[in-house]
Design a protein around this motif. Structure first.
Motif, PDB file in Angstrom:
ATOM      1  N   GLU A   1      -7.121  -2.950  -5.119  1.00 51.56           N
ATOM      2  CA  GLU A   1      -6.105  -3.779  -4.364  1.00 51.56           C
ATOM      3  C   GLU A   1      -5.661  -2.487  -3.197  1.00 51.56           C
ATOM      4  O   GLU A   1      -5.752  -1.358  -3.528  1.00 51.56           O
ATOM      5  CB  GLU A   1      -4.754  -4.002  -5.058  1.00 51.56           C
ATOM      6  CG  GLU A   1      -5.114  -5.025  -5.850  1.00 51.56           C
ATOM      7  CD  GLU A   1      -3.730  -5.624  -6.511  1.00 51.56           C
ATOM      8  OE1 GLU A   1      -2.474  -5.122  -6.099  1.00 51.56           O
ATOM      9  OE2 GLU A   1      -3.743  -6.560  -7.166  1.00 51.56           O
ATOM     10  N   PRO A   2      -5.357  -3.068  -2.222  1.00 53.03           N
ATOM     11  CA  PRO A   2      -4.899  -2.142  -1.161  1.00 53.03           C
ATOM     12  C   PRO A   2      -3.769  -0.936  -1.518  1.00 53.03           C
ATOM     13  O   PRO A   2      -3.049  -1.502  -2.177  1.00 53.03           O
ATOM     14  CB  PRO A   2      -4.733  -2.647   0.141  1.00 53.03           C
ATOM     15  CG  PRO A   2      -5.033  -3.999  -0.252  1.00 53.03           C
ATOM     16  CD  PRO A   2      -5.086  -4.241  -1.733  1.00 53.03           C
ATOM     17  N   PHE A   3      -3.815   0.293  -1.053  1.00 53.75           N
ATOM     18  CA  PHE A   3      -3.028   1.228  -1.536  1.00 53.75           C
ATOM     19  C   PHE A   3      -2.497   2.100  -0.505  1.00 53.75           C
ATOM     20  O   PHE A   3      -2.824   3.145  -0.522  1.00 53.75           O
ATOM     21  CB  PHE A   3      -3.698   2.104  -2.803  1.00 53.75           C
ATOM     22  CG  PHE A   3      -2.466   3.102  -3.483  1.00 53.75           C
ATOM     23  CD1 PHE A   3      -1.228   2.734  -3.253  1.00 53.75           C
ATOM     24  CD2 PHE A   3      -3.112   4.019  -4.190  1.00 53.75           C
ATOM     25  CE1 PHE A   3      -0.242   3.848  -4.085  1.00 53.75           C
ATOM     26  CE2 PHE A   3      -2.048   5.011  -4.930  1.00 53.75           C
ATOM     27  CZ  PHE A   3      -0.783   4.696  -4.770  1.00 53.75           C
ATOM     28  N   PRO A   4      -2.033   1.527   0.765  1.00 52.73           N
ATOM     29  CA  PRO A   4      -1.609   2.362   1.793  1.00 52.73           C
ATOM     30  C   PRO A   4      -0.573   3.421   1.561  1.00 52.73           C
ATOM     31  O   PRO A   4      -0.432   4.351   2.299  1.00 52.73           O
ATOM     32  CB  PRO A   4      -1.179   1.344   2.866  1.00 52.73           C
ATOM     33  CG  PRO A   4      -0.667   0.038   1.979  1.00 52.73           C
ATOM     34  CD  PRO A   4      -1.449   0.222   0.789  1.00 52.73           C
ATOM     35  N   LEU A   5       0.355   3.085   0.510  1.00 54.83           N
ATOM     36  CA  LEU A   5       1.346   4.242   0.284  1.00 54.83           C
ATOM     37  C   LEU A   5       0.953   5.443  -0.217  1.00 54.83           C
ATOM     38  O   LEU A   5       1.512   6.551  -0.762  1.00 54.83           O
ATOM     39  CB  LEU A   5       2.428   3.650  -0.758  1.00 54.83           C
ATOM     40  CG  LEU A   5       3.193   2.400   0.126  1.00 54.83           C
ATOM     41  CD1 LEU A   5       4.170   1.841  -0.859  1.00 54.83           C
ATOM     42  CD2 LEU A   5       4.005   2.861   1.235  1.00 54.83           C
ATOM     43  N   VAL A   6      -0.448   5.520  -0.639  1.00 53.49           N
ATOM     44  CA  VAL A   6      -0.913   6.734  -1.168  1.00 53.49           C
ATOM     45  C   VAL A   6      -0.635   7.935  -0.314  1.00 53.49           C
ATOM     46  O   VAL A   6      -0.398   9.112  -1.140  1.00 53.49           O
ATOM     47  CB  VAL A   6      -2.608   6.598  -1.782  1.00 53.49           C
ATOM     48  CG1 VAL A   6      -3.422   6.706  -0.585  1.00 53.49           C
ATOM     49  CG2 VAL A   6      -3.083   7.692  -2.812  1.00 53.49           C
TER      50      VAL A   6
END
Ligand code: SAM
Length: 458
Positions: free
Chosen positions: A224-229
């Motif tokens: 799943e996308p994890f842009p907040l990493v």
């Protein structure tokens, strides 16, 4: 004490005298014709226990302590609040002296060294707490729906408990757990669900380089996308100046593996550095590195002592990982060949040699069961072989090839006395003699220990 037993069944309560110790460190007792394994007991205890699993055909059962009516060893208060629930530390309520005696008993019973085997004094760990340089934590969802990060309760790999402080690792690891949990809850991140295969967060691994103080955080997620990493990494770095590397790795598979098939350095370096005197090692996220840095250094020094090198020897280092033992051997040998299945570890081993100016080590990547046979078939010769296989012990083809290579001395480094016993029997049957045995306590508070054994030809 003589007691009458009815046929054991799950839920039944028994009172037994514990008189044995399994290779996993659990006490064992007789209950009629059955052998019962009881976690958290040691030989000499008398306990009332509730039966959980019963295997009638094998005449075996497992039980949990209800009451300890007689304790053979002094029990102390465990350092960790999670003791008893956590599956990690079995022996935190025993004194360190007693832990060592029990480890020695486990090894003697499994390996049964002959009377003429010299027994070295067990190398005790200088620090029985906060010694681990790496810990893998799992993400879970609590009853209130909040993100939790923790470890597994004993024997329950589908569940976790929310961790406060783990006393086996450097405190920075527990701080990372807390900071990442707060961030995940603030930003509403989801946790990967094992049954539905939905959700984001899977594992958190923290590596701490004991000599340099460098810290690496590895976040394992689903695809799943994890842009907040990026935001998470920025927050962690602001708070922890020693955080040298944040890596995001994606595990697309259902298998619960803490390192994925696609990885990216989110910030900092791709690897951290640690020192095993006199060498500096680069440790990448997926590579094996001995979990207790101080004990690893002492153990590698002992391996070199046991190899008894005079400078002209060619050595084999089977299952060499990132090349630690190879580098230590290289100081006293003419040439060292390291064999290891992980390509990442081999890359680190090559880099570690170069970084330390070592020019007499060669590293080959591939399964030992294939490569040792190839070395034999192409006529390579080794004076000394070190073998440090994973818990399962040596693959039978690797062991056969090692025997055929006929090194004068074999130093077997084992993390599993049962597998060591099996491989030792094969070596003995083919002309090797067990000469020396020594325990190295790599993982205090747990029943695990490393065993060094020297075999000689003839
Ligand atoms: C107990 S570790 C020892 C590593 C190294 N000797 C050290 O002390 O750092 C076992 C190593 O065996 C490697 N390994 C596992 N299966 C293997 C195989 N079939 N062939 C070669 N290496 C293997 C693992 O990747 C791991 O690095």
């Amino acid at each position: 004490m003589s007691r009458e037993y009815v046929k054991p069944k799950p839920g039944g309560v028994i009172e037994v005298d514990v008189d044995g110790l399994s290779v996993k460190g659990h006490g064992t007792a007789s209950c009629g014709e059955y052998r019962v394994t009881i976690r958290g007991t040691v030989p000499g205890d008398t306990v009332v226990a509730r039966l959980r699993k019963v295997r009638h055909r094998r005449r075996e059962a497992e039980a949990r302590v209800v009451d300890r009516t007689d304790a053979s060893l002094e029990r102390q208060e465990a350092a960790c609040n999670h003791f008893g629930l956590c599956g990690g530390c079995l022996w935190q309520d025993l004194t360190y002296d007693d832990q060592i005696l029990l480890k020695e008993r486990v090894v003697w019973e499994a390996v049964q060294p002959a009377d003429d085997v010299e027994i070295g004094q067990t190398l005790r760990a200088p620090s029985p707490l906060q010694y681990r340089n790496k810990m893998e934590f799992s993400f879970g969802t609590g009853e209130t729906g909040l993100v939790e990060i923790g470890l597994h309760p004993a024997g329950q790999f589908g569940r976790i408990f929310d961790l406060g402080l783990c006393e086996l690792v450097h405190p920075v690891a527990s701080e990372m757990v807390e900071d990442i949990r707060v961030f995940a809850n603030e930003r509403g991140l989801s946790v990967y669900d094992l049954k539905q295969h939905l959700g984001l967060l899977r594992f958190l691994t923290v590596r701490y380089a004991a000599q340099t103080g460098e810290v690496m955080v590895i976040l394992t997620t689903s695809e799943e996308p994890f842009p907040l990493v990026e935001d998470l990494a920025t927050r962690l770095v602001e708070k922890h100046p020693d955080l040298a590397s944040v890596v995001h790795t994606i595990n697309r598979a259902k298998a619960q593996v803490a390192y994925g098939d696609e990885s990216r350095v989110v910030c900092g370096k791709p690897a951290i550095n640690d020192r095993l005197e006199p060498f500096m090692f680069e440790i990448s996220p997926a590579s094996f590195f001995q979990p207790n840095t101080f004990q690893a250094e002492r153990m590698f020094e002992r391996v070199v002592d046991l190899a008894d090198l005079s400078g002209g020897e060619t050595c084999l280092d089977a299952y060499c990982g990132t090349g630690g033992i190879s580098l230590f051997l290289s100081q006293m040998a003419a040439r060292v060949v390291g064999v290891e299945v992980s390509e990442d570890a081999i890359r680190d081993a090559v880099g570690n040699s170069a970084r330390n100016g070592v020019e007499n080590c060669q590293f080959i990547s591939g399964p030992a069961e294939d490569l040792l046979g190839q070395l034999r078939d192409q006529g390579d010769r080794f004076d000394v072989a070190v073998t440090d296989p994973p818990r399962a012990g040596m693959h039978h083809r690797a062991l056969r090839a090692l025997i055929d290579l006929r090194p004068e001395r074999i130093i077997y480094v084992s993390c599993n006395p049962a597998a060591l016993a099996t491989d030792a029997a094969a070596l003995t049957a083919h002309g090797y003699r067990m000469e020396y045995l020594q325990l190295v306590d790599m993982l205090p508070q747990t029943p695990h220990c490393e065993v060094l054994v020297r075999f000689c030809l003839g």
